[in-house]
Design a protein around this motif. Structure first.
Motif, PDB file in Angstrom:
ATOM      1  N   GLY A  12       0.793  -1.223   0.000  1.00 38.27           N
ATOM      2  CA  GLY A  12       0.000   0.000   0.000  1.00 38.27           C
ATOM      3  C   GLY A  12       0.821   1.266   0.000  1.00 38.27           C
ATOM      4  N   GLY A  13       2.141   1.123   0.118  1.00 43.53           N
ATOM      5  CA  GLY A  13       3.014   2.284   0.039  1.00 43.53           C
ATOM      6  C   GLY A  13       3.275   2.955   1.370  1.00 43.53           C
ATOM      7  N   LEU A  14       4.230   3.861   1.335  1.00 42.26           N
ATOM      8  CA  LEU A  14       4.621   4.650   2.499  1.00 42.26           C
ATOM      9  C   LEU A  14       4.015   6.044   2.386  1.00 42.26           C
ATOM     10  CD1 LEU A  14       6.486   5.562   4.908  1.00 42.26           C
ATOM     11  CD2 LEU A  14       8.285   5.881   3.195  1.00 42.26           C
ATOM     12  N   VAL A  15       3.573   6.596   3.512  1.00 37.89           N
ATOM     13  CA  VAL A  15       3.100   7.975   3.562  1.00 37.89           C
ATOM     14  C   VAL A  15       4.035   8.764   4.470  1.00 37.89           C
ATOM     15  CG1 VAL A  15       1.282   9.529   4.372  1.00 37.89           C
ATOM     16  CG2 VAL A  15       0.681   7.478   3.093  1.00 37.89           C
ATOM     17  N   THR A  16       4.531   9.894   3.971  1.00 35.49           N
ATOM     18  CA  THR A  16       5.334  10.791   4.807  1.00 35.49           C
ATOM     19  C   THR A  16       4.688  12.162   4.844  1.00 35.49           C
ATOM     20  OG1 THR A  16       6.765  11.657   3.037  1.00 35.49           O
ATOM     21  CG2 THR A  16       7.426   9.576   4.062  1.00 35.49           C
ATOM     22  N   ASP A  17       4.868  12.861   5.954  1.00 42.47           N
ATOM     23  CA  ASP A  17       4.354  14.228   6.032  1.00 42.47           C
ATOM     24  C   ASP A  17       5.041  15.106   5.000  1.00 42.47           C
ATOM     25  OD1 ASP A  17       6.828  14.147   7.302  1.00 42.47           O
ATOM     26  OD2 ASP A  17       6.226  15.395   8.992  1.00 42.47           O
ATOM     27  N   LEU A  18       6.289  14.801   4.695  1.00 39.16           N
ATOM     28  CA  LEU A  18       7.046  15.575   3.720  1.00 39.16           C
ATOM     29  C   LEU A  18       6.415  15.500   2.336  1.00 39.16           C
ATOM     30  CD1 LEU A  18       9.681  17.218   3.884  1.00 39.16           C
ATOM     31  CD2 LEU A  18      10.884  15.193   3.087  1.00 39.16           C
ATOM     32  N   ASN A  19       6.042  14.294   1.937  1.00 45.32           N
ATOM     33  CA  ASN A  19       5.439  14.103   0.620  1.00 45.32           C
ATOM     34  C   ASN A  19       4.074  14.790   0.530  1.00 45.32           C
ATOM     35  OD1 ASN A  19       5.384  13.108  -2.014  1.00 45.32           O
ATOM     36  ND2 ASN A  19       4.373  11.221  -1.421  1.00 45.32           N
TER      37      ASN A  19
END
Length: 258
Positions: free
Chosen positions: A111-118
């Motif tokens: 499902g992928g990675l979520v970052t606040d930066l992205n």
């Protein structure tokens, strides 16, 4: 995109703006969950790369420049092991989320990675391009602080830190313009004060506050803001005010914003 939903729906969330934090299946890893300073640095480096991957040799050059190839490779595998072990304590399959091949390292959870930066970048770029209030507000709310402040003296972190700081300033000043156009003067002033807190020499923010004070019938405060700007630029940079700031003062004196 709903930011809270994006964070809560992902199996792996990494925050890099402000305090470095990692969440697996909604659970926050403790600050000591990942053993080894270099292991934590490796995860930070991976998380801010495009597509969350990096060339193995580049990672080694950043983290172990003083070691020979064999010794550095050993340290790399050790760091990966520590990351995988920390992940595994929260999800048995999570140790496989750190992939290593002959040439690359990458983070690849289901499902992928979520970052606040992205998310910050996505909202900021859309908001700045189309001057969309909701996207700019989302970007401003996501920016929880400067990029990895604990890595302040790390060379690899200095460029992205300044890049994201400048992008945040753009978000604040553009959002202030949107608020000003909609006559939401208190909100506009708040954004400009946030910007000046980050960058006191930002003339555009001083100009914006001068306009807003004048529109609110507070010309004295506008003149005071002009003097603050003049003093800061002279003391900090040894520079004179720009023609635009002087023109803003002239417009205030002529009552053009009333």
């Amino acid at each position: 995109m709903n930011t809270s939903k994006a964070f809560s729906s992902s199996r792996l969330v990494i925050k890099l703006l402000g305090e470095f934090t990692v969440f697996i299946d909604g659970q926050k890893l403790s600050n000591t969950a990942i053993k080894g300073r270099k292991a934590r640095k490796l995860l930070k480096i991976l998380a801010h790369q495009r597509k969350y991957q990096i060339v193995r040799e580049h990672a080694i050059d950043i983290l172990w420049p003083e070691l020979k190839v064999k010794a550095a490779s050993t340290q790399l595998y050790k760091a990966i092991y520590h990351i995988r072990q920390a992940f595994r304590k929260h999800n048995k399959g999570a140790e496989d989320w750190i992939k290593i091949s002959e040439n690359f390292l990458r983070i690849a959870p289901p499902g992928g990675l979520v970052t606040d930066l992205n998310l910050f970048q996505k909202f900021a770029r859309t908001g700045l391009k189309d001057k969309k209030k909701t996207e700019l507000e989302s970007a401003a709310s996501i920016y929880g602080g400067e990029f990895l402040p604990m890595e302040r003296y790390a060379g690899w972190a200095s460029f992205p830190r300044e890049h994201f700081r400048q992008l945040y300033l753009d978000v604040l000043t553009y959002l202030a313009e949107v608020y000003e156009e909609q006559e939401e003067f208190s909100e506009a002033a708040e954004m400009l004060r946030y910007a000046l807190d980050k960058e006191p020499t930002l003339e555009a923010a001083h100009q914006g506050l001068m306009r807003i004070f004048a529109k609110k019938g507070q010309s004295t405060r506008a003149f005071h803001q002009y003097n603050i700007c003049k003093e800061i630029l002279q003391e900090e940079l040894g520079l004179a005010l720009s023609p635009q700031t002087n023109k803003t003062l002239d417009d205030v004196q002529e009552g053009k914003f009333c």
